[in-house]
Design a protein around this motif. Structure first.
Motif, mmCIF file in Angstrom:
data_model
loop_
_atom_site.group_PDB
_atom_site.id
_atom_site.type_symbol
_atom_site.label_atom_id
_atom_site.label_comp_id
_atom_site.label_asym_id
_atom_site.label_seq_id
_atom_site.Cartn_x
_atom_site.Cartn_y
_atom_site.Cartn_z
ATOM 1 N N ALA A 191 42.239 43.948 49.649
ATOM 2 C CA ALA A 191 42.310 43.657 48.599
ATOM 3 C C ALA A 191 41.426 42.363 48.145
ATOM 4 N N GLY A 192 40.749 42.832 47.382
ATOM 5 C CA GLY A 192 39.829 41.943 46.447
ATOM 6 C C GLY A 192 40.785 41.334 45.189
ATOM 7 N N GLU A 193 40.996 40.382 44.886
ATOM 8 C CA GLU A 193 42.075 40.020 43.908
ATOM 9 C C GLU A 193 41.383 40.546 42.741
ATOM 10 N N GLY A 194 42.235 40.570 41.694
ATOM 11 C CA GLY A 194 41.804 40.980 40.224
ATOM 12 C C GLY A 194 41.690 39.667 39.495
ATOM 13 N N PRO A 195 41.081 39.826 38.455
ATOM 14 C CA PRO A 195 40.623 38.476 37.793
ATOM 15 C C PRO A 195 41.883 37.809 37.138
ATOM 16 N N GLY A 196 42.131 36.500 37.416
ATOM 17 C CA GLY A 196 43.231 35.828 36.815
ATOM 18 C C GLY A 196 44.515 36.245 37.477
ATOM 19 N N ALA A 197 44.734 35.765 39.000
ATOM 20 C CA ALA A 197 45.587 36.451 39.609
ATOM 21 C C ALA A 197 46.872 35.634 39.287
ATOM 22 N N SER A 198 46.998 34.437 38.497
ATOM 23 C CA SER A 198 48.127 33.873 38.074
ATOM 24 C C SER A 198 48.450 34.306 36.688
ATOM 25 N N GLY A 199 49.794 33.942 36.667
ATOM 26 C CA GLY A 199 50.441 34.492 35.539
ATOM 27 C C GLY A 199 50.491 35.966 35.635
ATOM 28 N N GLU A 243 53.438 45.607 24.965
ATOM 29 C CA GLU A 243 52.060 45.507 24.644
ATOM 30 C C GLU A 243 51.692 43.875 24.899
ATOM 31 N N ARG A 244 52.482 42.990 24.541
ATOM 32 C CA ARG A 244 52.441 41.564 24.350
ATOM 33 C C ARG A 244 51.916 41.340 25.955
ATOM 34 N N PHE A 245 52.611 41.915 26.886
ATOM 35 C CA PHE A 245 52.477 41.444 28.312
ATOM 36 C C PHE A 245 51.476 42.487 29.112
ATOM 37 N N ALA A 246 50.851 43.171 28.324
ATOM 38 C CA ALA A 246 49.758 43.902 28.820
ATOM 39 C C ALA A 246 48.823 43.340 30.054
ATOM 40 N N HIS A 247 48.430 42.052 29.689
ATOM 41 C CA HIS A 247 47.491 41.410 30.562
ATOM 42 C C HIS A 247 48.196 40.852 31.627
ATOM 43 N N GLN A 248 49.248 40.915 31.809
ATOM 44 C CA GLN A 248 50.128 40.398 33.002
ATOM 45 C C GLN A 248 50.705 41.655 33.928
ATOM 46 N N ASN A 249 50.331 42.847 33.408
ATOM 47 C CA ASN A 249 51.208 43.896 33.984
ATOM 48 C C ASN A 249 50.414 44.677 34.910
ATOM 49 N N PHE A 250 49.012 44.319 35.224
ATOM 50 C CA PHE A 250 48.258 45.072 36.030
ATOM 51 C C PHE A 250 47.635 44.007 37.037
ATOM 52 N N LYS A 251 47.132 44.869 38.088
ATOM 53 C CA LYS A 251 46.165 44.237 39.086
ATOM 54 C C LYS A 251 45.168 44.819 39.510
ATOM 55 N N SER A 252 43.971 44.395 39.689
ATOM 56 C CA SER A 252 42.777 45.160 39.974
ATOM 57 C C SER A 252 42.175 44.825 41.407
#
Lengths: 235, 235
Positions: free
Chosen positions: A3-11, A186-195
DNA sequence: CCCTTTTCACCTAGGTGGTAAGAT
DNA sequence: ATCTTACCACCTAGGTGAAAAGGG
């Protein structure tokens, strides 16, 4: 590699923050990467609707013929862990330009040279894994393979294939998206994925192979190219 | 033809009560049914795990080889309507004995004769359409085809195929199941599905074709049997 | 005798790079 | 010159019934 971590692994949402992906066929990817991986992109030719006569006789309906686009080889495959077995996830891939350059291949030096600025980026598309959505347990049960993903250089493609510019470099990316059941998800979309990005999978898009050693490694390792192998038996 | 109604059409959940299914390839099914449809059931042979050497070289993992079981021909295909486009549905099939008899084929009279009571029923299995679950909109978008469904006579089959007794008659059944999001959905299970039976799809399970006219119709209409056709061109 | 299993040639369907021709 | 397209032989993968062999 892992795994390369996605951007902003926090939150991140707890359903994705522990997600991990291991690239399969890692040694093969690295073998290609050392030579400079190339992937064929061809125009989808847009055959007419196919109605093979067999089907017509049987009273069936016509369907779009298989496109001429090419798959990736090696195939992008990952082993997942750290998902919530009972939660729903969507898995998808996209491809980001590695730089803003255009390249050409110098045969005399067997190397790629920058040759001006990149052409306008092709329409950004994503490829959803066709089993999406599915439970974490199902994704983790076995290797997830993106063998249905196809590349094209046809800007007008309407089969949903990934559009890339030939002679440009790309980095495949892999995304795990938690399907949030909350009403205001939708409000949490940015928290709900990992790249995840695996540097050994980057490649040059081409319409025909340039580096002969890449061609030979494709022939040696892709079962569908067995017809071009010389008679050197491998265990 | 259109929909045979399921048992007890009253008291159904509103998500399934208007569901309808049209059998595709109806004229072909009827052509077979007039002759007495036969479907091949074979033992799944249980090949060893396959590890083709190609895959081994590439660092992949072995996987179960394709089973020797047979598909149905004609393939069971339906066009759906009346579903809630936004609701989730599971689609599945099962096969019920048409009577409690065993049959044999009398070649001299080219007909099937009852030959004693049925053997103990094979383990009752269902085949879920592999796209399940999916939204009503997706199911209704195009013809739903059960071409992955396979029949076997192997009572010990562990590949999840449909187990049937050879020389017994069966009626395929098709079920639309609404995925009820309510917490106590079990209480409403009997209201949340609708079943369809098309009499023209009933058939005799056999290990080898008995009626020569069935064989000839299979050869004439199944594209995979083209190798056995005599040279009579069809438009 | 009746039924089942095994193996086979022959198909469909579609994924390879080679090659020659085409495009700019 | 450089890049792209179209067609091809050659593969993988797997769905057919025929025919012969096997079993009770």
């Amino acid at each position: 590699g892992w795994a390369g971590e996605g951007p902003g692994a926090s939150g991140k949402n707890r359903h994705v923050c522990h997600a991990a992906a291991r690239l399969e066929m890692g040694s093969l990817w690295e073998e290609f990467n050392r030579l400079g991986t190339e992937m064929i992109v061809t125009k989808a030719g847009r055959w007419e609707l196919e109605w093979p006569g067999e089907l017509q006789r049987l009273g069936g309906t016509p369907f779009p013929s298989p496109s001429l686009c090419r798959r990736m080889f090696p195939t992008f495959q990952v082993k997942l862990s750290g998902l919530d077995p009972l939660a729903d996830y969507v898995l998808l891939m996209d491809f980001i330009p590695l730089d803003d350059k255009r390249y050409r291949y110098a045969f005399h030096s067997s190397s790629w040279l920058a040759a001006g600025r990149a052409e306008p980026a092709a329409p950004g598309r994503v490829h959803f894994h066709p089993d999406s959505p599915a439970k974490g347990a199902q994704w983790m049960r076995q290797i997830v393979s993106f063998d249905k993903l196809k590349l094209t250089n046809n800007l007008l493609d309407d089969n949903g294939h990934i559009i890339l510019n030939s002679m440009h470099r790309y980095q495949p990316r892999f995304h795990v998206v938690f399907v949030d059941p909350r009403r205001d998800s939708e409000r949490f979309a940015h928290q709900n994925f990992k790249s995840f990005s695996f540097p050994e999978t980057q490649f040059m898009a081409v319409t025909a192979y340039q580096n002969h050693r890449i061609t030979q490694l494709k022939i040696a390792s892709n079962p569908f190219a067995k017809g071009f192998r010389d008679g050197d038996p491998e265990p």
